[in-house]
Design a protein around this motif. Sequence first.
Motif, PDB file in Angstrom:
ATOM      1  N   PHE A 127       0.826  -1.203   0.000  1.00  0.00           N
ATOM      2  CA  PHE A 127       0.000   0.000   0.000  1.00  0.00           C
ATOM      3  C   PHE A 127       0.865   1.259   0.000  1.00  0.00           C
ATOM      4  CE2 PHE A 127      -3.476   2.646   2.134  1.00  0.00           C
ATOM      5  CZ  PHE A 127      -4.158   2.839   0.945  1.00  0.00           C
ATOM      6  N   VAL A 128       2.012   1.221   0.668  1.00  0.00           N
ATOM      7  CA  VAL A 128       2.936   2.361   0.661  1.00  0.00           C
ATOM      8  C   VAL A 128       3.361   2.675  -0.777  1.00  0.00           C
ATOM      9  CG1 VAL A 128       5.305   3.057   1.247  1.00  0.00           C
ATOM     10  CG2 VAL A 128       3.770   2.230   3.033  1.00  0.00           C
ATOM     11  N   ALA A 129       3.669   1.649  -1.566  1.00  0.00           N
ATOM     12  CA  ALA A 129       4.049   1.855  -2.967  1.00  0.00           C
ATOM     13  C   ALA A 129       2.921   2.557  -3.720  1.00  0.00           C
ATOM     14  CB  ALA A 129       4.400   0.522  -3.622  1.00  0.00           C
ATOM     15  N   HIS A 130       1.684   2.135  -3.470  1.00  0.00           N
ATOM     16  CA  HIS A 130       0.516   2.776  -4.086  1.00  0.00           C
ATOM     17  C   HIS A 130       0.407   4.235  -3.637  1.00  0.00           C
ATOM     18  CE1 HIS A 130      -3.689   3.594  -5.158  1.00  0.00           C
ATOM     19  NE2 HIS A 130      -3.818   4.029  -3.921  1.00  0.00           N
ATOM     20  N   LEU A 131       0.608   4.472  -2.335  1.00  0.00           N
ATOM     21  CA  LEU A 131       0.473   5.826  -1.794  1.00  0.00           C
ATOM     22  C   LEU A 131       1.521   6.772  -2.381  1.00  0.00           C
ATOM     23  CD1 LEU A 131      -0.276   5.004   1.947  1.00  0.00           C
ATOM     24  CD2 LEU A 131      -1.885   5.876   0.243  1.00  0.00           C
ATOM     25  N   HIS A 132       2.739   6.288  -2.584  1.00  0.00           N
ATOM     26  CA  HIS A 132       3.773   7.142  -3.180  1.00  0.00           C
ATOM     27  C   HIS A 132       3.314   7.645  -4.552  1.00  0.00           C
ATOM     28  CE1 HIS A 132       6.888   7.028  -0.207  1.00  0.00           C
ATOM     29  NE2 HIS A 132       7.013   5.705  -0.254  1.00  0.00           N
TER      30      HIS A 132
END
Length: 109
Positions: free
Chosen positions: A57-62
């Motif tokens: 999800f962090v990758a998506h948020l970036h």
Amino acid sequence: MEYATIRVETSHRLVPSNLQNPHYRDEDIVAGLYATPTGRLSYKTLYLDSVELAERFVAHLHQAFQRRPYANEYSLKVEVITTTQKVTATKGRAKHSAAVIETLLGDAS
């Protein structure tokens, strides 16, 4: 009960107006923010099943944050928290994890 979460830090001046606090100065770093399952900012805790899901999800948020006012001035931290609020964490993990997976799957299509 353990859960993973994603804590967001950014300058108060860049926080959306509905989340701003009159007691903060513009240059203060707001550290009590979390990402919602849809990628917005909130003061409500995000409960996730695993660190792996949080990292995906962090990758998506970036990517999502690149179009926001705080695009170049934020940090995301994956944390594992232990709580005694078992009912809240259990319900939150089920609901938030499913919503995050749905957001990630929507990204893939």
